[in-house]
Design a protein around this motif. Sequence first.
Motif, short mmCIF file in Angstrom:
data_model
loop_
_atom_site.label_atom_id
_atom_site.label_comp_id
_atom_site.label_asym_id
_atom_site.label_seq_id
_atom_site.Cartn_x
_atom_site.Cartn_y
_atom_site.Cartn_z
N ALA A 298 0.84 -1.20 0.00
CA ALA A 298 0.00 0.00 0.00
C ALA A 298 0.87 1.25 0.00
CB ALA A 298 -0.92 -0.03 1.22
N GLU A 299 1.99 1.19 0.71
CA GLU A 299 2.91 2.34 0.74
C GLU A 299 3.44 2.66 -0.65
OE1 GLU A 299 3.07 -0.06 2.99
OE2 GLU A 299 2.97 0.92 4.95
N ASP A 300 3.77 1.60 -1.41
CA ASP A 300 4.30 1.81 -2.77
C ASP A 300 3.25 2.42 -3.68
OD1 ASP A 300 6.71 0.82 -2.07
OD2 ASP A 300 6.55 -1.08 -3.16
N VAL A 301 2.03 1.86 -3.62
CA VAL A 301 0.96 2.38 -4.49
C VAL A 301 0.67 3.83 -4.11
CG1 VAL A 301 -1.49 2.17 -5.10
CG2 VAL A 301 -0.07 0.11 -4.88
N TYR A 302 0.50 4.08 -2.82
CA TYR A 302 0.22 5.45 -2.39
C TYR A 302 1.35 6.40 -2.81
CZ TYR A 302 -1.04 9.56 0.17
OH TYR A 302 -1.37 10.85 0.46
N GLY A 303 2.58 5.96 -2.56
CA GLY A 303 3.74 6.82 -2.82
C GLY A 303 4.01 7.04 -4.30
N SER A 304 3.46 6.18 -5.19
CA SER A 304 3.73 6.37 -6.61
C SER A 304 2.56 7.03 -7.33
CB SER A 304 4.10 5.04 -7.27
OG SER A 304 3.01 4.15 -7.21
N LYS A 305 1.32 6.92 -6.80
CA LYS A 305 0.15 7.45 -7.51
C LYS A 305 -0.68 8.41 -6.66
CE LYS A 305 0.80 4.77 -11.11
NZ LYS A 305 1.14 5.29 -12.42
N CYS A 306 -1.25 7.87 -5.59
CA CYS A 306 -2.28 8.58 -4.85
C CYS A 306 -1.75 9.86 -4.19
CB CYS A 306 -2.88 7.69 -3.77
SG CYS A 306 -3.00 5.96 -4.27
N PHE A 307 -0.48 9.84 -3.79
CA PHE A 307 0.08 10.98 -3.05
C PHE A 307 -0.05 12.28 -3.86
CE2 PHE A 307 4.00 12.66 -4.87
CZ PHE A 307 4.18 11.79 -5.94
N ALA A 308 -0.03 12.15 -5.20
CA ALA A 308 -0.03 13.35 -6.05
C ALA A 308 -1.22 14.24 -5.70
CB ALA A 308 -0.07 12.94 -7.51
N CYS A 309 -2.37 13.65 -5.42
CA CYS A 309 -3.54 14.45 -5.05
C CYS A 309 -3.77 14.42 -3.54
CB CYS A 309 -4.78 13.92 -5.75
SG CYS A 309 -4.66 14.07 -7.55
N HIS A 310 -3.57 13.25 -2.93
CA HIS A 310 -3.98 13.11 -1.53
C HIS A 310 -2.95 13.64 -0.53
CE1 HIS A 310 -7.87 11.18 -2.09
NE2 HIS A 310 -7.35 10.61 -3.16
N ASP A 311 -1.75 13.98 -0.97
CA ASP A 311 -0.81 14.69 -0.09
C ASP A 311 -1.06 16.19 -0.15
OD1 ASP A 311 0.57 12.59 1.02
OD2 ASP A 311 2.54 13.24 0.32
N THR A 312 -1.53 16.65 -1.31
CA THR A 312 -1.60 18.09 -1.55
C THR A 312 -3.01 18.65 -1.48
OG1 THR A 312 -1.88 17.64 -3.89
CG2 THR A 312 0.37 17.95 -3.13
N ILE B 200 -14.88 8.75 -8.54
CA ILE B 200 -16.02 9.55 -8.07
C ILE B 200 -15.59 11.01 -8.12
CG2 ILE B 200 -15.29 9.23 -5.66
CD1 ILE B 200 -18.19 9.56 -4.80
N GLY B 201 -16.44 11.88 -8.74
CA GLY B 201 -16.10 13.29 -8.86
C GLY B 201 -14.73 13.47 -9.50
N GLY B 202 -13.84 14.20 -8.81
CA GLY B 202 -12.49 14.44 -9.34
C GLY B 202 -11.54 13.29 -9.12
N MET B 203 -12.05 12.23 -8.51
CA MET B 203 -11.20 11.05 -8.24
C MET B 203 -11.26 10.11 -9.43
SD MET B 203 -9.52 8.91 -6.17
CE MET B 203 -9.21 7.15 -6.30
N PRO B 204 -10.13 9.98 -10.16
CA PRO B 204 -10.14 9.11 -11.34
C PRO B 204 -10.21 7.64 -10.96
CG PRO B 204 -7.93 10.01 -10.96
CD PRO B 204 -8.82 10.59 -9.91
N PRO B 205 -10.78 6.79 -11.84
CA PRO B 205 -10.84 5.35 -11.54
C PRO B 205 -9.45 4.82 -11.15
CG PRO B 205 -12.01 5.82 -13.59
CD PRO B 205 -11.33 7.11 -13.16
#
Length: 142
Positions: free
Chosen positions: A66-80, A113-118
Amino acid sequence: MVKTTLRVLLSVAALFIAGTVWSLTPAEQKIADRIKPVGQVCVEGEECEGAQAVATAAVSSGPRSAEDVYGSKCFACHDTGAAGAPKVGDAAAWAPRVDQGLETLVSHAINGIGGMPPRGTCSDCSDEEIQATVELMVERSQ
Ligand code: HEC
């Protein structure tokens, strides 16, 4: 007289020893190169079987954490908070979302959902990898 001879002999011997210890012949240099630790000889861009084996193992070692997935994709929006994404660590922003239940959160993360891409732009993430990542984000936002 004996003393002087001894001193001369000693200094000759010292020079001789120093000469053999400090100058490596080409053959000795070759041996020194051959017994160098592998890590020093294996340089990026050069052929190196050991390193390739390690790289292959890393690629084929099952689901990403989960750390790898978050750190490579999700962080771009969910950190900022980009695109209005709820920031990880912002308990107030996550509370109403968490109230929907994990299943709904995961299904929104998979389908978008909304601005959250699949799949949060991780198009090759499995459902399990997305779920583990959602769980990690929720855990860090309480
Ligand atoms: C391009 C920006 C972006 C990326 C990348 C992104 N998200 Fe999101 N995410 C959003 C936005 C914006 C929302 C809020 C959507 C809404 O409720 O309108 C959101 C909401 C969520 C929610 C809450 C859904 C709900 O039902 O309230 C989860 C869970 C989530 N994202 C997980 C992830 C995961 C996991 C990843 C990485 C695999 C990821 N996101 C990557 C923008 C992004």
